[in-house]
Design a protein around this motif. Structure first.
Motif, short mmCIF file in Angstrom:
data_model
loop_
_atom_site.label_atom_id
_atom_site.label_comp_id
_atom_site.label_asym_id
_atom_site.label_seq_id
_atom_site.Cartn_x
_atom_site.Cartn_y
_atom_site.Cartn_z
N SER A 29 8.01 -7.81 5.18
CA SER A 29 7.89 -6.59 4.40
C SER A 29 7.90 -6.95 2.91
O SER A 29 8.52 -7.92 2.50
CB SER A 29 9.02 -5.62 4.73
OG SER A 29 10.26 -6.16 4.34
N PHE A 30 7.19 -6.13 2.14
CA PHE A 30 7.10 -6.32 0.69
C PHE A 30 7.19 -4.97 0.00
O PHE A 30 6.76 -3.96 0.55
CB PHE A 30 5.79 -7.01 0.29
CG PHE A 30 5.74 -8.44 0.71
CD1 PHE A 30 6.19 -9.44 -0.14
CD2 PHE A 30 5.24 -8.79 1.94
CE1 PHE A 30 6.16 -10.76 0.25
CE2 PHE A 30 5.20 -10.11 2.34
CZ PHE A 30 5.66 -11.10 1.49
N LYS A 31 7.70 -5.01 -1.21
CA LYS A 31 7.77 -3.81 -2.04
C LYS A 31 6.64 -3.87 -3.06
O LYS A 31 6.45 -4.90 -3.73
CB LYS A 31 9.11 -3.75 -2.76
CG LYS A 31 9.28 -2.55 -3.64
CD LYS A 31 10.63 -2.58 -4.33
CE LYS A 31 10.78 -1.42 -5.28
NZ LYS A 31 12.02 -1.49 -6.04
N GLY A 44 6.95 1.13 -5.72
CA GLY A 44 8.09 1.32 -4.84
C GLY A 44 7.74 1.48 -3.37
O GLY A 44 8.63 1.45 -2.52
N ASP A 45 6.45 1.66 -3.04
CA ASP A 45 6.06 1.72 -1.63
C ASP A 45 6.47 0.42 -0.95
O ASP A 45 6.48 -0.65 -1.56
CB ASP A 45 4.55 1.91 -1.47
CG ASP A 45 4.08 3.32 -1.75
OD1 ASP A 45 4.90 4.19 -2.10
OD2 ASP A 45 2.86 3.56 -1.63
N ARG A 46 6.77 0.52 0.33
CA ARG A 46 7.11 -0.66 1.12
C ARG A 46 6.05 -0.83 2.21
O ARG A 46 5.65 0.14 2.85
CB ARG A 46 8.47 -0.49 1.77
CG ARG A 46 9.57 -0.24 0.77
CD ARG A 46 10.44 -1.41 0.66
NE ARG A 46 11.48 -1.14 -0.32
CZ ARG A 46 12.25 -2.09 -0.77
NH1 ARG A 46 12.10 -3.31 -0.35
NH2 ARG A 46 13.17 -1.81 -1.65
N VAL A 47 5.61 -2.07 2.38
CA VAL A 47 4.54 -2.37 3.33
C VAL A 47 4.93 -3.50 4.26
O VAL A 47 5.77 -4.34 3.92
CB VAL A 47 3.22 -2.73 2.61
CG1 VAL A 47 2.73 -1.55 1.77
CG2 VAL A 47 3.37 -3.96 1.74
N ILE A 48 4.31 -3.51 5.44
CA ILE A 48 4.45 -4.60 6.41
C ILE A 48 3.19 -5.44 6.34
O ILE A 48 2.07 -4.91 6.38
CB ILE A 48 4.64 -4.07 7.85
CG1 ILE A 48 5.91 -3.24 7.97
CG2 ILE A 48 4.63 -5.22 8.85
CD1 ILE A 48 7.19 -4.01 7.89
N ARG A 165 2.11 0.91 5.73
CA ARG A 165 3.03 1.39 4.70
C ARG A 165 4.10 2.16 5.47
O ARG A 165 3.81 3.11 6.18
CB ARG A 165 2.36 2.32 3.69
CG ARG A 165 3.37 2.94 2.74
CD ARG A 165 2.84 3.92 1.72
NE ARG A 165 1.66 4.60 2.18
CZ ARG A 165 0.58 4.81 1.42
NH1 ARG A 165 0.54 4.38 0.18
NH2 ARG A 165 -0.45 5.44 1.90
N PHE A 166 5.36 1.71 5.35
CA PHE A 166 6.44 2.38 6.08
C PHE A 166 7.38 3.15 5.16
O PHE A 166 8.25 3.88 5.66
CB PHE A 166 7.21 1.39 6.95
CG PHE A 166 8.03 0.38 6.19
CD1 PHE A 166 9.34 0.63 5.87
CD2 PHE A 166 7.47 -0.84 5.82
CE1 PHE A 166 10.10 -0.31 5.18
CE2 PHE A 166 8.21 -1.78 5.14
CZ PHE A 166 9.54 -1.52 4.81
N GLN A 171 4.72 9.21 4.00
CA GLN A 171 3.37 8.68 3.70
C GLN A 171 3.06 7.44 4.54
O GLN A 171 2.25 6.61 4.13
CB GLN A 171 3.26 8.37 2.22
CG GLN A 171 3.34 9.60 1.35
CD GLN A 171 3.22 9.26 -0.12
OE1 GLN A 171 2.95 8.14 -0.51
NE2 GLN A 171 3.44 10.26 -0.95
N MET A 172 3.69 7.32 5.70
CA MET A 172 3.44 6.17 6.57
C MET A 172 1.95 6.13 6.90
O MET A 172 1.35 7.14 7.26
CB MET A 172 4.26 6.28 7.85
CG MET A 172 4.24 5.00 8.66
SD MET A 172 5.32 5.08 10.11
CE MET A 172 6.92 5.17 9.34
N THR A 173 1.33 4.96 6.71
CA THR A 173 -0.11 4.80 6.87
C THR A 173 -0.41 3.46 7.51
O THR A 173 0.26 2.47 7.23
CB THR A 173 -0.81 4.86 5.49
OG1 THR A 173 -0.34 5.99 4.77
CG2 THR A 173 -2.31 4.93 5.63
#
Length: 177
Positions: A29-31, A44-48, A165-166, A171-173
């Protein structure tokens, strides 16, 4: 009591090993830091990130990737050009292999600063992107530090493709193209 503590210790150890293996070899995961990917990602979104893909398939134009930066934390950007492509930007339009691409995800205003460029301007010898190198751009072109600033990126610097995007949860996408 001693047997129960040993069982708990083994369970915690197994869980820690699983987490380490998953984060090292499969997913991480990354910010998102900054506004260079607006409107696709916000600060600030967090993604896998899928780290497996790199071993089995090639990256394609439009893929969102995370890659290591020599200038600090990893960057999130969109692949615009892959090995063998010719790429240029003129009057806010990006041309790949001579054809303008439809970039509905790009954020800019009529008075936004947009750099026109050719591959030669980015330091590429020849007319095509070399093997194992990629041209990346941010979706918010006026604010993005990308290949226009630091040139092409090497495949070995790519950590993986953004798959999810979690955060924020509302806004999970999973599809970003």
């Amino acid at each position: 009591m001693k047997k129960e503590l040993i069982e708990w210790g083994i369970t915690i150890l197994i869980a820690a090993v699983i987490v380490i293996v998953v984060r090292t070899f499969l997913f991480d995961s990354f910010k998102v830091d900054g506004h260079s990917m607006d409107p696709t990602f916000k600060d600030g979104d967090r993604v896998i990130v899928n780290k497996i893909q790199d071993r089995f398939t090639d990256y394609e134009n439009g893929d969102l990737i995370v890659f290591r930066s020599e200038e600090g934390p990893p960057y999130v950007k969109r692949i615009i050009g892959i090995p063998g492509d010719t790429v240029m930007m003129e009057d806010k339009l990006v041309y790949v292999n001579g054809e303008p691409i439809n970039e509905t995800y790009v954020y800019y205003t009529n008075d936004s600063y947009m750099d026109d460029f050719t591959l030669e301007d980015l330091g590429v010898d020849g007319e095509e992107i070399p093997e194992d190198e990629y041209l990346v751009l941010g979706d918010n072109r006026p604010l993005s530090r990308d290949s226009r600033d630091f040139g092409l990126i090497e495949r070995e610097s790519i950590i993986g493709e953004v798959q999810l995007r979690f955060w924020p949860l509302n806004q999970m996408t999973v599809n970003f193209n």
